[in-house]
Structures are given as C-alpha cells and as structure tokens.
Design an enzyme around this catalytic site. Structure first.
Site, PDB file in Angstrom:
ATOM      1  N   CYS A 124     -29.061 -18.380  93.792  1.00  8.87           N
ATOM      2  CA  CYS A 124     -30.402 -18.552  94.358  1.00  8.87           C
ATOM      3  C   CYS A 124     -30.592 -17.664  95.572  1.00  8.87           C
ATOM      4  CB  CYS A 124     -30.615 -20.023  94.718  1.00  8.87           C
ATOM      5  SG  CYS A 124     -32.284 -20.417  95.281  1.00  8.87           S
ATOM      6  N   CYS A 125     -29.602 -17.644  96.468  1.00 14.83           N
ATOM      7  CA  CYS A 125     -29.688 -16.788  97.654  1.00 14.83           C
ATOM      8  C   CYS A 125     -29.746 -15.313  97.270  1.00 14.83           C
ATOM      9  CB  CYS A 125     -28.498 -17.037  98.573  1.00 14.83           C
ATOM     10  SG  CYS A 125     -28.560 -18.583  99.502  1.00 14.83           S
ATOM     11  N   CYS A 205     -33.886 -22.640 104.036  1.00 17.15           N
ATOM     12  CA  CYS A 205     -34.793 -23.142 103.007  1.00 17.15           C
ATOM     13  C   CYS A 205     -34.765 -24.669 102.962  1.00 17.15           C
ATOM     14  CB  CYS A 205     -34.402 -22.587 101.641  1.00 17.15           C
ATOM     15  SG  CYS A 205     -34.593 -20.793 101.496  1.00 17.15           S
ATOM     16  N   CYS A 208     -31.871 -26.622 101.055  1.00 21.69           N
ATOM     17  CA  CYS A 208     -30.488 -26.382 101.490  1.00 21.69           C
ATOM     18  C   CYS A 208     -30.304 -26.486 102.992  1.00 21.69           C
ATOM     19  CB  CYS A 208     -30.021 -25.020 100.984  1.00 21.69           C
ATOM     20  SG  CYS A 208     -30.014 -24.866  99.185  1.00 21.69           S
ATOM     21  N   CYS A 231     -25.649 -17.060 103.456  1.00 20.68           N
ATOM     22  CA  CYS A 231     -26.525 -16.799 102.316  1.00 20.68           C
ATOM     23  C   CYS A 231     -26.050 -15.609 101.494  1.00 20.68           C
ATOM     24  CB  CYS A 231     -27.962 -16.567 102.784  1.00 20.68           C
ATOM     25  SG  CYS A 231     -28.198 -15.066 103.754  1.00 20.68           S
TER      26      CYS A 231
END
Length: 244
Positions: A124-125, A205, A208, A231
């Site tokens: 995702c990062c 975010c 997280c 990240c």
C-alpha cells in the site's frame, strides 16, 4: 563551498564528511546554503504537513517561499492534515506546493477496494507514497526531509546529509529534540496540527496511525502491530525508472 562539490555525495562516506563539516551550522543556515548556493533551482522540500512540519516549512519560507514543496496525498490522510496544509500554505506564503497522488492505474490494478493497507501495508505504501514521490522528485539533485533522531530507534543515527544514488537527502533537523521543536513553534507563533492534542505526535494515513501512549517513541503509533516502522521512501533509492 561551490556547487561542484556536490559530486562528493556519490557515496555515504563523502556525505558523512560533509555532514561533519557542517555539524555546527544551525538548521536555518544549512537550509540557506542548500537552497541558495549548493542546489539553486534543483532542490525540493518533501513535507507531510504533519505534527511538527510547520518548523521546517517556516524555515524554508524564510529562505525562499518559492522553493518547491512536495506533498504526497495518499487518499487516506486525516481531514485535519489537509486543513493544516492549506492553513500553513496561506500563513507562510508558500507559492509552489505540489500535491502528488497515486496513479489511477496502480489503484485499479493493485488496490481496487482500498483495503490493501490491511493485508499488505508495504505494498500500500509503495503505490500510494513511494512511487508517487519517486516520480515527483525526478530531475531534482537534492531533497529536504523533516526526520529527527529522537523520533524512533531506527532514526537514532540519522546524519545531516545522505547519499541517495546521485541525489542528496538533507536532514537539517536531525539533531533537534521535541523541546526545541516546541520552542520554535512558540517563538514564531506557528499553528499546531489539531491531531497533536489527541496524542498523535506522528501523523500518517488514517488506517495505519494510532495515538501514542506515554513513554512510547513518537512514531510508535504508525503501523502499530504490523512489524513496520517506515513507509519505504527512506529505505532505498527513489527512482521513477524502477518497478517500485
């Protein structure tokens, strides 16, 4: 020092030597040197507009408010972060803030439901932060970060200058502690990110990021319980030409 000396940053040993040379220089002077003399027109500040971002943004604005500021909008940021960005841009007179976002193609292919963070936070990062930033800093010879040594154990040895391939990363606040940041904010009457009062000293975010408990590292609330501390933008060489 002339701009030609920047080629010394081809390896971390040379970067360390230069960091030692400027260790006694205060953060504002280091930024003036970097923006005006070493990398004129070839440097950007990367800012999350997070908990203490106002300090570095204010310093850069004092040198040149037209310095490019790159802001990665992952699509999962707290509304308070977006409001804080807009407030600081107006207050500091920043004239070149560039919001970058993940590509629609990557989201459609790799995170169509928006839940990749739960199963693969690294992935995702990569698509929401690392790849957009890699594309955004292409063409720059240097970039400025707001990292500090006190934030976590993984940053305890953070240098002032880092070699990132042929590019330079500059960490002018590396040696600052939390009390110095607060004094600077108070001295210049800079507004706070509203999440700080809710025990969020490091703000990423929404999915997280969690509040930090007394005695924990400032970044303990990031990716809590996932065995992840960064990240990814500072874990290797950012290159838009790589399959990140």
């Amino acid at each position: 020092m002339s701009a030609h000396d920047v080629t010394l940053f081809g390896d971390q040993v040379a970067a360390s030597r230069l960091g030692a040379r400027f260790a006694a220089m205060d953060a504002g002077a280091l930024l003036r040197l970097s923006i005006r003399d070493l990398f004129p027109g070839r440097i950007a500040l990367v800012s999350s507009f997070g908990a203490d971002s106002a300090v570095l943004l204010h310093m850069v604005a004092q040198v040149d408010p037209a310095t490019p500021v790159i802001f990665v909008d992952t699509g999962f940021l707290f509304p308070e972060t977006l409001d804080y960005r807009d407030e600081l841009v107006r207050l500091l007179g920043l004239t070149d803030v560039r919001a970058v976002q993940p590509s629609e193609e990557d989201l459609a292919a790799l995170d169509p439901e928006g839940f990749l963070w739960s199963s693969d936070p690294d992935g995702c990062c990569e698509i929401r932060k690392v790849k957009p930033l890699a594309n955004a800093i292409e063409g720059y010879d240097a970039w400025i970060t707001g990292r500090k040594r006190f934030q976590s154990g993984t940053r305890a040895a953070l240098p002032l200058f880092e070699a990132e391939g042929e590019r330079v990363k500059i960490n002018p606040l590396a040696g600052w502690d939390a009390s110095e940041l607060l004094r600077y904010l108070d001295l210049h009457a800079l507004p706070r990110h509203r999440m700080v009062a809710k025990n969020y000293p490091s703000i990423g975010c929404i999915p997280c990021t969690s509040p930090v408990k007394p005695g924990e590292d400032a970044r303990a609330g990031r990716w809590r319980g996932k065995g992840k501390t960064e990240c990814g933008i500072h874990l290797g060489i950012l290159s838009a030409g790589q399959d990140i």
